[in-house]
Design an enzyme around this catalytic site. Structure first.
Site, PDB file in Angstrom:
ATOM      1  N   GLY A   1      52.303  38.089  39.562  1.00 40.78           N
ATOM      2  CA  GLY A   1      51.082  37.370  39.827  1.00 40.78           C
ATOM      3  C   GLY A   1      50.581  36.921  38.531  1.00 40.78           C
TER       4      GLY A   1
ATOM      5  N   ASP B   1      46.921  39.666  37.730  1.00 39.66           N
ATOM      6  CA  ASP B   1      46.190  38.456  38.204  1.00 39.66           C
ATOM      7  C   ASP B   1      44.750  38.994  38.959  1.00 39.66           C
ATOM      8  OD1 ASP B   1      47.204  39.975  40.247  1.00 39.66           O
ATOM      9  OD2 ASP B   1      48.310  38.308  41.274  1.00 39.66           O
TER      10      ASP B   1
ATOM     11  N   ASP C   1      41.760  44.108  43.054  1.00 41.53           N
ATOM     12  CA  ASP C   1      41.297  44.055  44.537  1.00 41.53           C
ATOM     13  C   ASP C   1      40.908  45.429  44.652  1.00 41.53           C
ATOM     14  OD1 ASP C   1      40.745  43.414  47.110  1.00 41.53           O
ATOM     15  OD2 ASP C   1      42.802  43.445  47.678  1.00 41.53           O
TER      16      ASP C   1
ATOM     17  N   LYS D   1      37.630  40.954  42.173  1.00 39.26           N
ATOM     18  CA  LYS D   1      36.980  40.956  43.705  1.00 39.26           C
ATOM     19  C   LYS D   1      35.792  42.019  43.842  1.00 39.26           C
ATOM     20  CE  LYS D   1      40.335  39.336  46.757  1.00 39.26           C
ATOM     21  NZ  LYS D   1      41.175  39.599  48.220  1.00 39.26           N
TER      22      LYS D   1
ATOM     23  N   VAL E   1      42.525  34.613  47.720  1.00 34.39           N
ATOM     24  CA  VAL E   1      42.652  33.479  46.932  1.00 34.39           C
ATOM     25  C   VAL E   1      44.312  33.424  46.804  1.00 34.39           C
ATOM     26  CG1 VAL E   1      40.306  33.322  46.012  1.00 34.39           C
ATOM     27  CG2 VAL E   1      41.924  34.994  44.868  1.00 34.39           C
TER      28      VAL E   1
ATOM     29  N   ASP F   1      49.465  34.582  44.973  1.00 34.56           N
ATOM     30  CA  ASP F   1      50.217  33.907  45.970  1.00 34.56           C
ATOM     31  C   ASP F   1      49.854  34.709  47.450  1.00 34.56           C
ATOM     32  OD1 ASP F   1      51.314  36.668  45.440  1.00 34.56           O
ATOM     33  OD2 ASP F   1      52.547  36.238  47.168  1.00 34.56           O
TER      34      ASP F   1
END
Ligand code: IMP
Ligand code: MG
Length: 172
Positions: free
Chosen positions: A38, A94, A97, A125, A147, A153
């Site tokens: 990512g 990336d 989360d 996030k 997203v 991805d």
């Protein structure tokens, strides 16, 4: 798909981050480690804006949730990673989360005794963290939506989009 961050917004965000990093390291040689897959696009854009001595490496974290292994246990492949003992290291991913991936990578990398270890993500996030750490740097905070694009991805698709877009439930 709904646009969340345009190409231009991302460009500005990454440029801001590169200035922050340049100011903080003040020319100290750095090792930038990108978490696969990512962080690839973020990594390639960011490192081209860092105008000082720099090593680049890649690391892969996999979380297995199979029956025979601890839930969420993280294994780390470091074959593409340079020696980091005694180096200033900046780990890129990336998105933050739940934070479990980044926290797991940090724990493993600390054992290799870098001189310092910081983390940077493109996206943070909101309201999802399950770990007692926050990334040292992030470009954008986003709401709790799924997203894709700019490296992110769904099923290894959409990574090549130059912007970040939200996928709706019926598209997943
Ligand atoms: P964490 O361990 O829960 O922080 O998850 C981090 C990893 O989950 C990221 O490196 C991504 O690969 C993936 N991920 C989390 N949220 C998203 C998303 O909204 N879109 C795409 N991938 C995501
Ligand atoms: Mg992923």
């Amino acid at each position: 798909m709904r646009l969340v961050l345009s190409e231009e917004q991302i460009r500005d965000g990454v440029a801001d981050l590169s200035r922050q990093i340049t100011g903080d390291y003040r020319g100290r040689p750095l090792t930038v480690l990108g978490a696969l897959t990512g962080s690839l696009v973020f990594l390639s854009d960011l490192i081209r804006q860092l105008d000082f001595r720099l090593q680049v490496g890649l690391i892969r974290a996999r979380s297995y949730r199979g029956r025979s292994i601890l839930p969420g246990a993280l294994t780390i492949q470091d074959a593409e990673m340079p020696e980091i003992a005694g180096r200033d290291v900046l780990l890129l991913d990336d998105i933050f989360d739940t934070g479990r991936t980044l926290a797991g990578l940090v724990e493993t990398l600390r054992e290799l005794r870098p001189a310092s270890l910081k983390t940077a993500v493109l996206l943070l996030k909101q309201g999802r963290s399950e770990v007692p750490m926050v990334p040292d740097y992030y470009c954008f905070e986003i709401p709790d939506v799924f997203v894709v694009g700019y490296g992110l991805d769904y099923n290894d698709e959409y990574r090549h989009l130059p912007h970040v877009a939200a996928l709706d439930k019926d598209e997943l």
